[in-house]
Design a protein around this motif. Structure first.
Motif, PDB file in Angstrom:
ATOM      1  N   ARG A   1       0.837  -1.202   0.000  1.00  0.00           N
ATOM      2  CA  ARG A   1       0.000   0.000   0.000  1.00  0.00           C
ATOM      3  C   ARG A   1       0.875   1.255   0.000  1.00  0.00           C
ATOM      4  NH1 ARG A   1      -4.916   0.956   4.283  1.00  0.00           N
ATOM      5  NH2 ARG A   1      -6.272   2.032   2.819  1.00  0.00           N
ATOM      6  N   GLU A   2       1.917   1.243   0.804  1.00  0.00           N
ATOM      7  CA  GLU A   2       2.819   2.399   0.862  1.00  0.00           C
ATOM      8  C   GLU A   2       3.573   2.582  -0.450  1.00  0.00           C
ATOM      9  OE1 GLU A   2       4.616   5.811   2.125  1.00  0.00           O
ATOM     10  OE2 GLU A   2       2.904   4.775   2.994  1.00  0.00           O
ATOM     11  N   ILE A   3       3.990   1.489  -1.068  1.00  0.00           N
ATOM     12  CA  ILE A   3       4.646   1.591  -2.378  1.00  0.00           C
ATOM     13  C   ILE A   3       3.697   2.244  -3.378  1.00  0.00           C
ATOM     14  CG2 ILE A   3       5.488   0.259  -4.355  1.00  0.00           C
ATOM     15  CD1 ILE A   3       6.728  -1.688  -2.265  1.00  0.00           C
ATOM     16  N   GLY A   4       2.447   1.821  -3.366  1.00  0.00           N
ATOM     17  CA  GLY A   4       1.457   2.419  -4.263  1.00  0.00           C
ATOM     18  C   GLY A   4       1.284   3.901  -4.020  1.00  0.00           C
ATOM     19  N   ARG A   5       1.245   4.278  -2.770  1.00  0.00           N
ATOM     20  CA  ARG A   5       1.124   5.705  -2.433  1.00  0.00           C
ATOM     21  C   ARG A   5       2.315   6.493  -2.952  1.00  0.00           C
ATOM     22  NH1 ARG A   5      -1.127   4.859   3.707  1.00  0.00           N
ATOM     23  NH2 ARG A   5      -3.310   4.611   3.116  1.00  0.00           N
ATOM     24  N   ARG A   6       3.485   5.916  -2.838  1.00  0.00           N
ATOM     25  CA  ARG A   6       4.692   6.597  -3.320  1.00  0.00           C
ATOM     26  C   ARG A   6       4.674   6.734  -4.844  1.00  0.00           C
ATOM     27  NH1 ARG A   6       9.252   6.776   0.315  1.00  0.00           N
ATOM     28  NH2 ARG A   6       8.426   6.413   2.388  1.00  0.00           N
ATOM     29  N   VAL A   7       4.178   5.718  -5.521  1.00  0.00           N
ATOM     30  CA  VAL A   7       4.075   5.780  -6.986  1.00  0.00           C
ATOM     31  C   VAL A   7       3.093   6.882  -7.387  1.00  0.00           C
ATOM     32  CG1 VAL A   7       3.250   4.541  -9.031  1.00  0.00           C
ATOM     33  CG2 VAL A   7       4.779   3.397  -7.407  1.00  0.00           C
ATOM     34  N   ARG A   8       1.951   6.948  -6.717  1.00  0.00           N
ATOM     35  CA  ARG A   8       0.970   8.001  -7.035  1.00  0.00           C
ATOM     36  C   ARG A   8       1.551   9.385  -6.801  1.00  0.00           C
ATOM     37  NH1 ARG A   8      -3.312   5.267  -4.002  1.00  0.00           N
ATOM     38  NH2 ARG A   8      -3.188   7.016  -2.592  1.00  0.00           N
TER      39      ARG A   8
ATOM     40  N   ALA B   1      12.380   4.418 -11.195  1.00  0.00           N
ATOM     41  CA  ALA B   1      13.215   3.746 -10.198  1.00  0.00           C
ATOM     42  C   ALA B   1      12.339   2.889  -9.298  1.00  0.00           C
ATOM     43  CB  ALA B   1      13.958   4.797  -9.362  1.00  0.00           C
ATOM     44  N   ARG B   2      12.964   2.016  -8.562  1.00  0.00           N
ATOM     45  CA  ARG B   2      12.239   1.150  -7.639  1.00  0.00           C
ATOM     46  C   ARG B   2      11.723   1.964  -6.460  1.00  0.00           C
ATOM     47  NH1 ARG B   2      13.401  -4.764  -5.858  1.00  0.00           N
ATOM     48  NH2 ARG B   2      13.931  -4.805  -8.044  1.00  0.00           N
ATOM     49  N   ALA B   3      10.454   1.796  -6.157  1.00  0.00           N
ATOM     50  CA  ALA B   3       9.881   2.458  -4.978  1.00  0.00           C
ATOM     51  C   ALA B   3      10.283   1.653  -3.749  1.00  0.00           C
ATOM     52  CB  ALA B   3       8.366   2.522  -5.096  1.00  0.00           C
ATOM     53  N   ARG B   4      10.724   2.335  -2.721  1.00  0.00           N
ATOM     54  CA  ARG B   4      11.161   1.667  -1.496  1.00  0.00           C
ATOM     55  C   ARG B   4      10.434   2.253  -0.300  1.00  0.00           C
ATOM     56  NH1 ARG B   4      16.403  -0.911  -2.362  1.00  0.00           N
ATOM     57  NH2 ARG B   4      16.958  -0.520  -4.518  1.00  0.00           N
ATOM     58  N   VAL B   5      10.228   1.399   0.674  1.00  0.00           N
ATOM     59  CA  VAL B   5       9.601   1.825   1.927  1.00  0.00           C
ATOM     60  C   VAL B   5      10.676   1.751   2.989  1.00  0.00           C
ATOM     61  CG1 VAL B   5       7.787   1.322   3.586  1.00  0.00           C
ATOM     62  CG2 VAL B   5       7.371   0.937   1.164  1.00  0.00           C
TER      63      VAL B   5
ATOM     64  N   PRO C   1      11.613   2.120   9.106  1.00  0.00           N
ATOM     65  CA  PRO C   1      10.684   2.558  10.152  1.00  0.00           C
ATOM     66  C   PRO C   1       9.222   2.495   9.698  1.00  0.00           C
ATOM     67  CG  PRO C   1      12.512   4.074  10.023  1.00  0.00           C
ATOM     68  CD  PRO C   1      12.642   3.104   8.878  1.00  0.00           C
ATOM     69  N   ARG C   2       8.960   2.637   8.426  1.00  0.00           N
ATOM     70  CA  ARG C   2       7.586   2.569   7.916  1.00  0.00           C
ATOM     71  C   ARG C   2       7.106   1.121   7.845  1.00  0.00           C
ATOM     72  NH1 ARG C   2       4.248   6.760   7.188  1.00  0.00           N
ATOM     73  NH2 ARG C   2       3.300   5.420   5.663  1.00  0.00           N
ATOM     74  N   LEU C   3       8.020   0.161   7.911  1.00  0.00           N
ATOM     75  CA  LEU C   3       7.641  -1.241   7.831  1.00  0.00           C
ATOM     76  C   LEU C   3       7.074  -1.751   9.145  1.00  0.00           C
ATOM     77  CD1 LEU C   3      10.672  -2.714   5.872  1.00  0.00           C
ATOM     78  CD2 LEU C   3       8.449  -2.059   4.972  1.00  0.00           C
ATOM     79  N   ALA C   4       7.400  -1.103  10.213  1.00  0.00           N
ATOM     80  CA  ALA C   4       6.960  -1.615  11.530  1.00  0.00           C
ATOM     81  C   ALA C   4       5.501  -1.358  11.780  1.00  0.00           C
ATOM     82  CB  ALA C   4       7.787  -0.973  12.623  1.00  0.00           C
TER      83      ALA C   4
END
Length: 75
Positions: A49-56, A65-69, A72-75
């Motif tokens: 979901r966070e990757i999608g938000r970053r792409v948008r 480029a590759r979207a990365r999370v 700290p956002r993974l926890a």
């Protein structure tokens, strides 16, 4: 192909808007899974979901480029 970046980003954003309803509805099913499975699914749900938000938010350049999370956002 940079010439198609705008169209690809628009299509990705349309899919991501649709995905939001699935992310929301997935919470209900988590309680029916075994604990470890629910934790894994919830983690994957949050990451993707966070990757999608970053792409948008990133616009066309987000596709270059590759979207990365960050961890700290993974926890």
């Amino acid at each position: 192909d940079p010439a198609n970046a705008a169209g690809v980003h628009a299509a990705a954003c349309e899919l991501l808007v649709r995905a939001e309803s699935f992310y929301e509805s997935s919470r209900v099913g988590l309680r029916d899974l075994p604990l470890r499975s629910a934790m894994a699914v919830a983690a994957a749900r949050g990451i993707y979901r966070e990757i999608g938000r970053r792409v948008r938010r990133g616009g066309e350049r987000a596709l270059a480029a590759r979207a990365r999370v960050p961890r700290p956002r993974l926890a």
